[in-house]
Design an enzyme around this catalytic site. Structure first.
Site, PDB file in Angstrom:
ATOM      1  N   ASP A 135     -44.698 -38.217  96.121  1.00  0.00           N
ATOM      2  CA  ASP A 135     -45.324 -37.883  94.849  1.00  0.00           C
ATOM      3  C   ASP A 135     -46.785 -37.476  95.055  1.00  0.00           C
ATOM      4  O   ASP A 135     -47.486 -38.049  95.886  1.00  0.00           O
ATOM      5  CB  ASP A 135     -45.279 -39.141  93.967  1.00  0.00           C
ATOM      6  CG  ASP A 135     -45.855 -38.931  92.592  1.00  0.00           C
ATOM      7  OD1 ASP A 135     -45.222 -38.211  91.807  1.00  0.00           O
ATOM      8  OD2 ASP A 135     -46.947 -39.472  92.285  1.00  0.00           O
ATOM      9  N   GLU A 174     -43.873 -33.208  96.903  1.00  0.00           N
ATOM     10  CA  GLU A 174     -44.213 -32.617  95.600  1.00  0.00           C
ATOM     11  C   GLU A 174     -45.431 -31.736  95.828  1.00  0.00           C
ATOM     12  O   GLU A 174     -46.564 -32.202  95.803  1.00  0.00           O
ATOM     13  CB  GLU A 174     -44.532 -33.688  94.557  1.00  0.00           C
ATOM     14  CG  GLU A 174     -44.679 -33.056  93.173  1.00  0.00           C
ATOM     15  CD  GLU A 174     -45.407 -33.919  92.138  1.00  0.00           C
ATOM     16  OE1 GLU A 174     -45.227 -33.656  90.945  1.00  0.00           O
ATOM     17  OE2 GLU A 174     -46.167 -34.825  92.519  1.00  0.00           O
TER      18      GLU A 174
HETATM   19  C1  NOJ Z   1     -45.942 -36.553  89.607  1.00  0.00           C
HETATM   20  C2  NOJ Z   1     -44.747 -37.173  88.947  1.00  0.00           C
HETATM   21  O1  NOJ Z   1     -43.664 -36.275  89.050  1.00  0.00           O
HETATM   22  C3  NOJ Z   1     -45.160 -37.440  87.511  1.00  0.00           C
HETATM   23  O2  NOJ Z   1     -44.058 -37.812  86.709  1.00  0.00           O
HETATM   24  C4  NOJ Z   1     -46.190 -38.545  87.544  1.00  0.00           C
HETATM   25  O3  NOJ Z   1     -46.665 -38.764  86.239  1.00  0.00           O
HETATM   26  C5  NOJ Z   1     -47.372 -38.135  88.424  1.00  0.00           C
HETATM   27  N1  NOJ Z   1     -46.968 -37.550  89.675  1.00  0.00           N
HETATM   28  C6  NOJ Z   1     -48.202 -39.343  88.757  1.00  0.00           C
HETATM   29  O4  NOJ Z   1     -47.519 -40.187  89.639  1.00  0.00           O
END
Ligand code: NOJ
Length: 604
Positions: free
Chosen positions: A251, A324
């Site tokens: 993430d 991500e």
């Molecule tokens: C990306 C995640 O996909 C999202 O849902 C989250 O709010 C943020 N990162 C913070 O962790």
């Protein structure tokens, strides 16, 4: 801010800084031919080492997938119960958004213990059972790993905020404010903002300093300049790898580091030179000091080396690291793979293609060419949807042909080279259903940003299994309402309809797994001046070539793939898959496509 703007803002921030058709479906259905080509081994039998290169990965938002205990919140046993469905769809791996204990401010992305399961979702024993049952069906379980921040209720942060000389103080980013006095905290250290609105600095009265949070106030950022933080995460990763997980999705990986000099970020201006104002009324910043900073790559390489240690006889099968990676361009994406000497992610998400958010053939073609030619021969990971963005209907639909458009998108996803990631419910065409009233909003950004930003509830509604009570998701009261569209859009109805989107997904996935050119072949764009139809060839040495044509418009189109520039030698076509009602072309010279029609055929 509308949700689509939210995506644009995240992306703009980055930019500124920076089948077979086999399943003989009923006559008249969309899949028509059986594959007689050289049969590929099903994914399940592909080499353990390379399983991820042609993988189909399914994102599950566990809260919304299947509830088994009637509390209105999905759970691990619910996922286990639905594994047969996922196997039937042809999924190789499921990525679960965070299921660790959490105060659930950001629905799991605020983790308070990285080595346990939130009781809302089940127990470690339930988790082990899920991994085992998934394994029996050749499905791997991929965990979400949040290393940028923890919950403010994590023991590390509770320690950190307890005093300035606590051993955990330096695990987070603490700084003095500007102009502090005995009675006032003064101003935050600089102009940095949270992605979720307002200053990224939160004053902590007890120790009289600010802490930094790129996301919610309840999500303090970890200090990655501290080696102890690195070791802690290597240990956490090892903990889950030993339990048999298939890998991790990292993430917010690009925001691990911030400029140590705390320099202000620039303000993004519009074409008239005026600052762009975000949903929260603040100027939009360019993210130049808090995103994609040096240091990120070394951490990814470190985590990869940790994961690679588990590819042993004791733990067979490559563990895959997914990133991500919202990045400004393909050059930055290429870096996320690392080098052969220092590998990083096997599969950084290619958000260049999936979030164009406009059916623009030229743009799609150019970005798909980039994915094929500018990532050093690595494997692209395409995706068009996730739990942070309005669903495909809202970003690509035209209101009149959403189903057909969703077929086009699925075709690009599964008929291109590489791994494919999709979001639960996409396979049935679930519709973005945002709350209508502020008092119904669950996602905090929807509360602070209302009405411009309605939050992410609209893309997180319960999975629609059938047309019964709560769409078969729960016997209780669902945590988010089941959209009225569930009456028609649901798994049960679509399974029985040969022309359904569900069966289109299934057919495409089967083609991906069984047609050699799809499983291994390169992508070569065809007819590259065409602005209405995207056509490409899949080819692998010694294997029959396959052409794909997808009409990106609401008007019928005819493509000639023998004509000059398109460059293919005259040939006959054997249909592998086509849109419902589509024609079977006699040759490459004339492929007729209806509005948003798709044709896939093998050249004979
Ligand atoms: C990306 C995640 O996909 C999202 O849902 C989250 O709010 C943020 N990162 C913070 O962790």
């Amino acid at each position: 801010m509308q949700s689509a703007d939210r995506m644009a803002r995240w992306m703009a921030s980055c930019a500124a800084a920076l089948v077979l058709a086999v399943a003989s479906l009923a006559a008249g259905g969309q899949s028509v031919a059986a594959n007689n080509g050289a049969a590929e081994k099903p994914a399940s039998q592909q080499s353990e080492r390379d399983w991820w290169k042609n993988a189909v990965i399914y994102e599950i938002y566990p809260r919304s997938f299947q509830d088994t205990n009637g509390d209105g919140i999905g759970d691990l046993n619910g996922i286990t119960q639905r594994l047969d469905y996922l196997q039937e769809l042809g999924v190789d791996a499921i990525w679960l958004t965070p299921i660790y204990p959490s105060p659930q401010v950001d629905f799991g992305y605020d983790i308070s213990d990285y080595r346990a399961i939130d009781p809302q979702y089940g127990t470690l024993a339930d988790f082990d059972r899920l991994v085992e049952e998934a394994g029996k069906r050749h499905i791997r379980v991929i965990m979400d790993m949040v290393m940028n921040h923890t919950s403010d209720q994590h023991r590390w942060f509770l320690e950190s905020r307890s005093s300035r000389d606590n051993p955990y103080r330096d695990w987070y980013v603490w700084r003095d404010g500007k102009g502090e006095t005995a009675t006032s905290p003064g101003e935050p250290p600089n102009n940095w903002q949270s992605y979720f609105g307002y200053s990224a600095w939160q004053w902590d009265p007890k120790t009289r300093q600010y802490y930094y949070h790129k996301f919610y106030i309840q999500q303090p950022d970890l200090n990655w300049y501290n080696p102890k933080v690195h070791q802690a995460f290597k240990d956490i990763i090892a903990f889950w790898l030993k339990r048999g997980v298939g890998g991790f999705r990292f993430d917010a990986i690009t925001t691990l580091y911030e400029d140590p000099k705390l320099r202000d970020e620039g303000v993004v201006k519009d074409k008239n030179g005026n600052p762009i104002i975000n949903a929260y009324g603040d100027p939009q910043l360019d993210d130049s000091r808090t995103n994609n900073q040096p240091g990120v790559h070394a951490v990814i390489a470190e985590m990869r080396a940790t994961a690679d240690r588990f590819n042993s006889a004791r733990f067979p099968g490559t563990r895959v690291l997914i990133g991500e990676t919202y990045l400004p361009n393909v050059a930055e994406l290429a870096k996320m793979y690392g080098t052969p000497q220092k590998p990083e992610f096997q599969l950084p998400m290619d958000t260049q293609v999936g979030f164009i958010n406009k059916l623009d053939v030229t743009e799609f073609r150019s970005r798909l060419i980039d994915a094929e030619t500018k990532i050093d021969g690595n494997t692209p990971l395409l995706l068009f949807d996730n739990h942070d963005n309005p669903r495909i209907d809202a970003r690509y639909g035209d209101g009149a042909h959403n189903r057909e458009i969703e077929r086009v998108i699925a075709t690009v996803l599964f008929a291109s080279r590489g791994a494919a990631l999709f979001y639960y419910g996409d396979e049935i065409g679930m519709v973005t259903t945002p709350p209508r009233r502020k008092q119904d909003v669950k996602d905090p950004i929807g509360i602070t940003g209302w009405p411009k930003e309605k939050g992410r509830d609209g893309e997180r509604t319960p999975m629609q299994w059938n047309d019964g009570a709560n769409a078969g998701f729960t016997t209780g009261t669902p945590w988010l309402p089941v959209p009225p569209s569930a009456a028609a859009i649901n798994v049960e109805a679509e399974k029985n309809d040969p022309d359904s989107l569900f069966n289109w997904y299934r057919s495409l996935i089967q083609l991906k797994k069984t047609v050699s050119a799809f499983a291994h072949g390169a992508n070569v764009m065809l007819d590259t001046e065409n602005t209405a139809v995207l056509s490409w060839l899949r080819q692998a040495p010694g294997m029959p070539q396959v052409v794909v044509s997808a009409n990106f418009t609401a008007e019928p189109q005819i493509v000639n793939l023998e004509a000059g520039e398109a460059g293919l030698k005259p040939g006959h076509l054997k249909t592998l898959l086509k849109s419902p009602g589509g024609a079977d072309p006699a040759s490459l010279e004339q492929i007729d496509l209806g509005p948003f029609g798709v044709y896939i055929g093998e050249i004979e």
